[in-house]
Scaffold this motif. Structure first.
Motif, PDB file in Angstrom:
ATOM      1  N   MET A   1     108.639  51.557  86.840  1.00 48.39           N
ATOM      2  CA  MET A   1     108.550  52.980  87.157  1.00 48.39           C
ATOM      3  C   MET A   1     107.148  53.519  86.919  1.00 48.39           C
ATOM      4  O   MET A   1     106.444  53.092  86.001  1.00 48.39           O
ATOM      5  CB  MET A   1     109.547  53.776  86.327  1.00 48.39           C
ATOM      6  N   ARG A   2     106.781  54.472  87.760  1.00 47.64           N
ATOM      7  CA  ARG A   2     105.492  55.152  87.613  1.00 47.64           C
ATOM      8  C   ARG A   2     105.666  56.594  88.082  1.00 47.64           C
ATOM      9  O   ARG A   2     106.145  56.834  89.191  1.00 47.64           O
ATOM     10  CB  ARG A   2     104.436  54.436  88.466  1.00 47.64           C
ATOM     11  N   LEU A   3     105.324  57.547  87.222  1.00 49.20           N
ATOM     12  CA  LEU A   3     105.441  58.974  87.546  1.00 49.20           C
ATOM     13  C   LEU A   3     106.814  59.354  88.106  1.00 49.20           C
ATOM     14  O   LEU A   3     106.924  60.049  89.110  1.00 49.20           O
ATOM     15  CB  LEU A   3     104.340  59.379  88.536  1.00 49.20           C
ATOM     16  N   GLY A   4     107.868  58.850  87.459  1.00 51.44           N
ATOM     17  CA  GLY A   4     109.221  59.251  87.818  1.00 51.44           C
ATOM     18  C   GLY A   4     109.840  58.530  88.986  1.00 51.44           C
ATOM     19  O   GLY A   4     110.986  58.793  89.328  1.00 51.44           O
ATOM     20  N   GLN A   5     109.105  57.600  89.622  1.00 50.37           N
ATOM     21  CA  GLN A   5     109.649  56.880  90.770  1.00 50.37           C
ATOM     22  C   GLN A   5     109.532  55.366  90.574  1.00 50.37           C
ATOM     23  O   GLN A   5     108.672  54.886  89.829  1.00 50.37           O
ATOM     24  CB  GLN A   5     108.921  57.285  92.051  1.00 50.37           C
ATOM     25  N   VAL A   6     110.399  54.638  91.266  1.00 51.46           N
ATOM     26  CA  VAL A   6     110.380  53.173  91.200  1.00 51.46           C
ATOM     27  C   VAL A   6     109.322  52.656  92.174  1.00 51.46           C
ATOM     28  O   VAL A   6     109.326  53.021  93.351  1.00 51.46           O
ATOM     29  CB  VAL A   6     111.767  52.594  91.553  1.00 51.46           C
ATOM     30  N   VAL A   7     108.409  51.803  91.676  1.00 55.26           N
ATOM     31  CA  VAL A   7     107.379  51.238  92.550  1.00 55.26           C
ATOM     32  C   VAL A   7     107.667  49.775  92.894  1.00 55.26           C
ATOM     33  O   VAL A   7     107.148  49.251  93.874  1.00 55.26           O
ATOM     34  CB  VAL A   7     105.966  51.357  91.939  1.00 55.26           C
ATOM     35  N   GLU A   8     108.510  49.122  92.078  1.00 55.91           N
ATOM     36  CA  GLU A   8     108.875  47.733  92.377  1.00 55.91           C
ATOM     37  C   GLU A   8     110.162  47.409  91.640  1.00 55.91           C
ATOM     38  O   GLU A   8     110.380  47.835  90.498  1.00 55.91           O
ATOM     39  CB  GLU A   8     107.754  46.779  91.941  1.00 55.91           C
ATOM     40  N   GLU A   9     111.037  46.655  92.290  1.00 53.83           N
ATOM     41  CA  GLU A   9     112.266  46.225  91.626  1.00 53.83           C
ATOM     42  C   GLU A   9     112.694  44.881  92.197  1.00 53.83           C
ATOM     43  O   GLU A   9     112.388  44.540  93.341  1.00 53.83           O
ATOM     44  CB  GLU A   9     113.382  47.251  91.804  1.00 53.83           C
ATOM     45  N   GLY A  10     113.398  44.116  91.349  1.00 54.48           N
ATOM     46  CA  GLY A  10     113.874  42.822  91.820  1.00 54.48           C
ATOM     47  C   GLY A  10     114.335  41.944  90.677  1.00 54.48           C
ATOM     48  O   GLY A  10     114.372  42.365  89.514  1.00 54.48           O
ATOM     49  N   ALA A  11     114.692  40.711  91.007  1.00 54.44           N
ATOM     50  CA  ALA A  11     115.082  39.744  89.994  1.00 54.44           C
ATOM     51  C   ALA A  11     113.907  39.523  89.032  1.00 54.44           C
ATOM     52  O   ALA A  11     112.742  39.669  89.410  1.00 54.44           O
ATOM     53  CB  ALA A  11     115.482  38.425  90.654  1.00 54.44           C
ATOM     54  N   ARG A  12     114.242  39.178  87.793  1.00 54.06           N
ATOM     55  CA  ARG A  12     113.205  39.065  86.753  1.00 54.06           C
ATOM     56  C   ARG A  12     112.031  38.190  87.179  1.00 54.06           C
ATOM     57  O   ARG A  12     110.867  38.598  87.106  1.00 54.06           O
ATOM     58  CB  ARG A  12     113.830  38.496  85.472  1.00 54.06           C
ATOM     59  N   ASP A  13     112.317  36.974  87.634  1.00 56.93           N
ATOM     60  CA  ASP A  13     111.233  36.042  87.960  1.00 56.93           C
ATOM     61  C   ASP A  13     110.441  36.503  89.175  1.00 56.93           C
ATOM     62  O   ASP A  13     109.232  36.269  89.264  1.00 56.93           O
ATOM     63  CB  ASP A  13     111.792  34.632  88.192  1.00 56.93           C
ATOM     64  N   ALA A  14     111.115  37.169  90.110  1.00 58.69           N
ATOM     65  CA  ALA A  14     110.408  37.657  91.306  1.00 58.69           C
ATOM     66  C   ALA A  14     109.358  38.686  90.914  1.00 58.69           C
ATOM     67  O   ALA A  14     108.218  38.652  91.386  1.00 58.69           O
ATOM     68  CB  ALA A  14     111.406  38.249  92.295  1.00 58.69           C
ATOM     69  N   VAL A  15     109.727  39.621  90.021  1.00 61.52           N
ATOM     70  CA  VAL A  15     108.798  40.688  89.631  1.00 61.52           C
ATOM     71  C   VAL A  15     107.698  40.165  88.712  1.00 61.52           C
ATOM     72  O   VAL A  15     106.526  40.513  88.869  1.00 61.52           O
ATOM     73  CB  VAL A  15     109.565  41.841  88.939  1.00 61.52           C
ATOM     74  N   LEU A  16     108.049  39.293  87.755  1.00 67.56           N
ATOM     75  CA  LEU A  16     107.060  38.833  86.776  1.00 67.56           C
ATOM     76  C   LEU A  16     106.147  37.732  87.313  1.00 67.56           C
ATOM     77  O   LEU A  16     104.974  37.663  86.953  1.00 67.56           O
ATOM     78  CB  LEU A  16     107.762  38.339  85.501  1.00 67.56           C
ATOM     79  N   LYS A  17     106.690  36.886  88.172  1.00 63.34           N
ATOM     80  CA  LYS A  17     105.879  35.747  88.651  1.00 63.34           C
ATOM     81  C   LYS A  17     105.217  36.016  90.003  1.00 63.34           C
ATOM     82  O   LYS A  17     104.266  35.339  90.366  1.00 63.34           O
ATOM     83  CB  LYS A  17     106.756  34.494  88.735  1.00 63.34           C
ATOM     84  N   ASP A  18     105.741  37.007  90.737  1.00 65.70           N
ATOM     85  CA  ASP A  18     105.135  37.336  92.032  1.00 65.70           C
ATOM     86  C   ASP A  18     105.050  38.858  92.183  1.00 65.70           C
ATOM     87  O   ASP A  18     105.620  39.430  93.115  1.00 65.70           O
ATOM     88  CB  ASP A  18     105.978  36.716  93.168  1.00 65.70           C
ATOM     89  N   PRO A  19     104.341  39.539  91.246  1.00 67.36           N
ATOM     90  CA  PRO A  19     104.254  41.005  91.327  1.00 67.36           C
ATOM     91  C   PRO A  19     103.466  41.426  92.560  1.00 67.36           C
ATOM     92  O   PRO A  19     102.374  40.918  92.806  1.00 67.36           O
ATOM     93  CB  PRO A  19     103.517  41.380  90.043  1.00 67.36           C
TER      94      PRO A  19
END
Length: 576
Positions: free
Chosen positions: A501-519
């Motif tokens: 989240m950034r300034l009240g809105q979602v900027v990225e979401e997904g499975a843990r490994d997808a977000v952490l390993k391929d941001p």
């Protein structure tokens, strides 16, 4: 590095307790050289902060006293120095940055007044030169809009800005030694990275010796030349930072390092099949009025949360991450009806919009919260047993011997002995208090627990124990978790899915490994690049900067542009 600027030998400190004097620092000794960073590391109660207070002559009297040893600043012996003599040394020769900048700054004085007071007290410049010198100090610590900040009061600044002001005050007289007592513990990971970079830069420019006090081994790895590990007031191990991490000699140092969560080391998390939705949130918005003027009219609104949607299934953990002010905790409070909100929230299929306190009562059986500060969450006047029993009494679920049996079971469940039920919160450590909070949250057999920064105030070894406990409870009961945190390494340990989240809105979401390993979003990459790595051999990743964060405050009738999430891969969406 040149000569030794601070020498501590056989330092011992005692504290008066109802049962007699207790030794909290026992025979500590170390040397600190010019331009060097020495880290005092250890868990709460190890004597780290007591060492700093003893050096600064700030031990609370008459409760605490130095019972032996020597502290020499250059040729000056500090033990036994009068208050008047200490005043000439503090800030001028040895300065300190405290953990919580808000309590260290005077709320009734502007930033300029506080900087000027320090400069004039130590005759660092004339009264006419003081304003220009104060401005230069704020520029040195890279504070944005320094001219404007000089006129502001501490409450008008963010935590990171306040800490920069504290550093400016500490460095105003170019001291030989800078003591930094947990200077980044209360800050977001990105602000923490900026403050650590700043301390390193100022140290290079001024040749200042830094005594860094921390329980974060990632900070130790990034900052230290040498490390002294403390436990129960005694030195356990002392060595250069590379040796401590590569070949720790003591069992305690090995335990401390083994408990540190390391980003990128969590085992793969099996994908959980879609289960029963415990929580369904659609288009959730939370706004707060900003009033002003003679008539106290609404002038603007804080758009704390703006159009957020998500769902959590039984047995699943969704992590909400982002910096302070992004709306994470506000979402948690909205789910429990603690702040007004718009949109749709369904808990176990029940729509909670428009529900009053009486209607929300059964809903709150299904959704419970564990807060950040375990001490502030408990009533100091009630025994912990009564506090765990209270929800059962309020909901009429148990009484008499059955109530006692259920509370005893809950205490055993969270790893506490039933004979602790008669104690009060102050008789427990921070980790034990958090276990009491978890027991209270579990008392109503909820389907979802909102864990709001629930381990951020705990030492790493206690943090690991609490995380293991939460995982064990989830595996046994199929509990769902909304895990709110700014610590990406901890999030990796517990999350199935992540929402950034950034300034009240979602900027990225997904499975843990997808977000952490391929941001994919620049802001997510910035958060990950700022995580301190607990390995001094590993080169620090280059810090990723983003555009100015902006403000969630908008005039009445206006608001931020709604971000649209685009699916870039299976279970991975990014704002475009």
């Amino acid at each position: 590095m040149t000569g030794t600027v601070l020498t501590v030998r056989d330092l011992s400190v005692q504290v008066a307790t109802p049962s007699g004097a207790k030794t909290v620092l026992d025979g500590l000794g170390f040397d600190l050289r010019a331009g060097e960073t020495l880290c005092l590391a250890g868990e709460s109660g190890s004597g780290k902060s007591m060492t700093a207070l003893a050096i600064m002559g700030l031990l609370p009297k008459p409760m605490c006293r130095i019972t032996g040893g020597s502290v020499r600043l250059g040729e000056t012996e500090l033990v036994g120095l009068s208050d008047a003599a200490y005043r000439k040394i503090r800030t001028a020769r040895v300065a300190m940055i405290f953990q919580e900048p808000m309590t260290s700054l005077n709320p009734l004085m502007t930033v300029q007044q506080q900087l000027t007071e320090t400069l004039l007290e130590h005759e660092a410049c004339t009264r006419a030169e003081a304003p220009a010198r104060a401005l230069q100090l704020l520029q040195d610590v890279q504070l944005t809009e320094p001219e404007r900040r000089l006129k502001q009061y501490p409450h008008e600044l963010s935590g990171g800005m306040r800490q920069r002001v504290m550093i400016a005050i500490a460095l105003a007289c170019d001291p030989e030694v800078l003591i930094a007592d947990e200077p980044t513990t209360a800050l977001d990971v990105t602000v923490q990275a900026e403050i650590l970079d700043l301390i390193r830069k100022l140290q290079r420019d001024h040749g200042t010796a830094v005594l860094m006090i921390t329980h974060d081994m990632g900070v130790v790895a990034e900052m230290a030349d040498r490390v002294v590990i403390l436990r129960h007031g005694q030195e356990v191990e002392s060595a250069p930072v590379h040796e401590i991490f590569a070949t720790p000699r003591s069992d305690y140092a090995k335990e401390l390092l083994a408990a540190v969560p390391r980003l990128g080391t969590a085992p793969p998390r099996p994908e959980k099949p879609g289960g029963v939705p415990v929580l369904e949130v659609e288009d959730l918005s939370v706004r707060f009025d900003v009033r002003g003027g003679v008539l106290n009219r609404v002038k603007a609104r804080v758009h704390a949360v703006e159009g957020v949607s998500f769902r959590i299934d039984a047995g699943e953990t969704l992590a909400l991450v982002g910096e302070s002010g992004c709306g994470k905790s506000t979402i948690g409070k909205a789910l429990l009806g603690l702040v007004p909100w718009d949109g749709s929230v369904r808990v176990m299929g029940r729509q909670t919009r428009g529900m009053g306190p009486a209607s929300m009562k059964p809903v709150r059986r299904d959704i419970q919260m564990v807060f950040q500060d375990p001490g502030a969450s408990l009533d100091s006047r009630m025994t912990v047993g009564d506090q765990v029993a209270e929800p059962l009494l309020i909901h009429g679920l148990a009484s008499g011997s059955e109530l006692k049996d259920r509370v005893e079971h809950l205490f055993r469940r969270v790893g506490l002995s039933p004979d602790m039920m008669a104690r009060y919160p102050h008789e427990f450590s921070g980790g034990q208090r958090q276990r009491v909070n978890i027991a209270r949250a579990l008392s109503l057999s909820p389907k979802l627990i909102v864990a709001d920064e629930s381990v951020s105030a705990l030492d790493v070894s206690v943090q690991a124990q609490v995380l293991d406990l939460l995982q064990e409870i989830q595996d046994e009961d199929g509990l769902a978790f909304l895990f709110i945190s700014h610590d990406m390494a901890v999030v990796e340990q517990v999350a199935d899915r992540i929402m950034v989240m950034r300034l009240g809105q979602v900027v990225e979401e997904g499975a843990r490994d997808a977000v952490l390993k391929d941001p994919r979003h620049r802001y997510t990459r910035r958060l990950l690049s700022a995580v301190p790595v607990p390995d001094p051999h590993r080169e620090r990743p280059e810090r990723i900067e983003t555009e100015t964060l902006g403000s969630p405050i908008w005039p009445v009738g206006e608001g931020p542009e709604r971000l649209k999430l685009e699916e870039i891969a299976r279970h991975h969406r990014v704002a475009v």
